[in-house]
Design an enzyme around this catalytic site. Structure first.
Site, PDB file in Angstrom:
ATOM      1  N   LYS A 261       0.832  -1.211   0.000  1.00  0.00           N
ATOM      2  CA  LYS A 261       0.000   0.000   0.000  1.00  0.00           C
ATOM      3  C   LYS A 261       0.861   1.253   0.000  1.00  0.00           C
ATOM      4  CE  LYS A 261      -2.153  -1.067   3.878  1.00  0.00           C
ATOM      5  NZ  LYS A 261      -1.644  -2.391   4.241  1.00  0.00           N
TER       6      LYS A 261
ATOM      7  N   ARG B 124      -8.999   0.564   9.771  1.00  0.00           N
ATOM      8  CA  ARG B 124      -8.540  -0.810   9.938  1.00  0.00           C
ATOM      9  C   ARG B 124      -9.547  -1.627  10.741  1.00  0.00           C
ATOM     10  NH1 ARG B 124      -2.848   0.230   9.280  1.00  0.00           N
ATOM     11  NH2 ARG B 124      -1.596  -1.662   9.226  1.00  0.00           N
TER      12      ARG B 124
ATOM     13  N   ARG C 143      11.462  -6.346   4.161  1.00  0.00           N
ATOM     14  CA  ARG C 143      11.207  -4.900   4.120  1.00  0.00           C
ATOM     15  C   ARG C 143      12.255  -4.113   4.898  1.00  0.00           C
ATOM     16  NH1 ARG C 143       5.429  -2.261   4.985  1.00  0.00           N
ATOM     17  NH2 ARG C 143       5.500  -3.158   7.083  1.00  0.00           N
TER      18      ARG C 143
ATOM     19  N   ARG D 172      11.865  -2.268  10.624  1.00  0.00           N
ATOM     20  CA  ARG D 172      10.878  -1.853  11.627  1.00  0.00           C
ATOM     21  C   ARG D 172      10.725  -2.918  12.706  1.00  0.00           C
ATOM     22  NH1 ARG D 172       5.681  -0.145   8.108  1.00  0.00           N
ATOM     23  NH2 ARG D 172       4.731  -1.266   9.819  1.00  0.00           N
TER      24      ARG D 172
ATOM     25  N   ARG E  14       0.227  -9.448  13.319  1.00  0.00           N
ATOM     26  CA  ARG E  14      -0.411  -8.466  12.438  1.00  0.00           C
ATOM     27  C   ARG E  14      -1.303  -9.134  11.408  1.00  0.00           C
ATOM     28  NH1 ARG E  14       4.743  -5.807  10.568  1.00  0.00           N
ATOM     29  NH2 ARG E  14       3.518  -4.543   9.151  1.00  0.00           N
TER      30      ARG E  14
END
Ligand code: ADP
Ligand code: ZN
Length: 209
Positions: A13, A88, A122, A155, A166
């Site tokens: 996203k 969310r 990531r 992160r 998550r």
């Protein structure tokens, strides 16, 4: 144009949002980035949300809704915006209806295997938030952002334990928004598995651009 980007963590996203901002000339509003900046600045908001976010859980609806509501009063959203990471939960979506309209919801369709591959690699710029990937999209100089020279890091919520959490949270609390918006006739599905340039093409097509 007022858009929502909906999809699991790691669906891309934020990566597409960088391109979409150029295409549509509207700002990206990423609740995750706002929270991460607050954490970096050690502001009261940051101190409140750090442990929650690092554990892969959701910040409470009240705090998140207030943040977005306030953000949408600023001048730069007059011609539209891209909401990345909000809403969310169903209560967040219902609250949003009381302070803004939405034109379309882009649903990023990707299997869990794709999510795990992306989150596992990531790397994020601490300064500008740009997303890199350890294999697919490395910064040209190790750990240095190509765009702003900031430090590129992993992160805390991309660590394996938090990633599982998550995904679970996504399935339970966020995925119900797919039907919520489909029933309102706002949903546009795009296949989020290919590389970002290809997704940008589907994105434009879906919006008739
Ligand atoms: P991702 O890139 O995985 O989609 P984000 O950067 O959007 O993740 O968000 C990171 C974290 O910030 C989330 O896991 C959650 O803890 C918190 N967060 C972001 N947006 C929301 C929201 N709308 N409601 C509650 N928590 C949120
Ligand atoms: Zn950067």
């Amino acid at each position: 144009m007022k858009l929502i980007f909906l999809g699991p963590p790691g669906a891309g996203k934020g990566t597409l949002a960088v391109k979409a901002v150029e295409i549509l000339n509207v700002p990206q509003i990423s609740t995750g980035s706002i929270f991460r900046s607050a954490i970096a600045a050690q502001s009261p908001l940051g101190l409140k949300v750090k442990a929650i976010i690092d554990a892969g859980k959701l910040v409470d609806d009240e705090t998140t809704i207030e943040l977005v509501k306030e953000r949408l009063t600023q001048d730069d959203v007059k011609n539209g915006f891209i909401l990345d990471g909000f809403p969310r939960t169903i209560p967040q979506a219902q609250a949003l209806e009381t302070f803004s309209t939405i034109d379309k919801v882009i649903n990023f369709d990707i299997p869990d295997s794709g999510v795990l591959e992306r989150l596992g690699g990531r790397r994020v710029c601490r300064m500008c938030g740009f997303n890199f990937h350890a294999i697919f999209n490395k910064p040209s100089k190790e750990d240095v952002c190509d765009h702003c020279g900031g430090e590129v890091y992993i992160r805390d919520d991309d660590k394996p334990e938090a990633v599982q959490k998550r995904l679970e949270v996504y399935r339970e609390q966020t995925a119900p928004l797919i039907d919520f918006y489909r029933e309102k006739g706002l949903l546009l599905d795009i296949d989020a598995s290919p590389m970002v340039d290809e997704i940008a093409v589907s994105f434009k097509k879906a919006l008739g651009l």
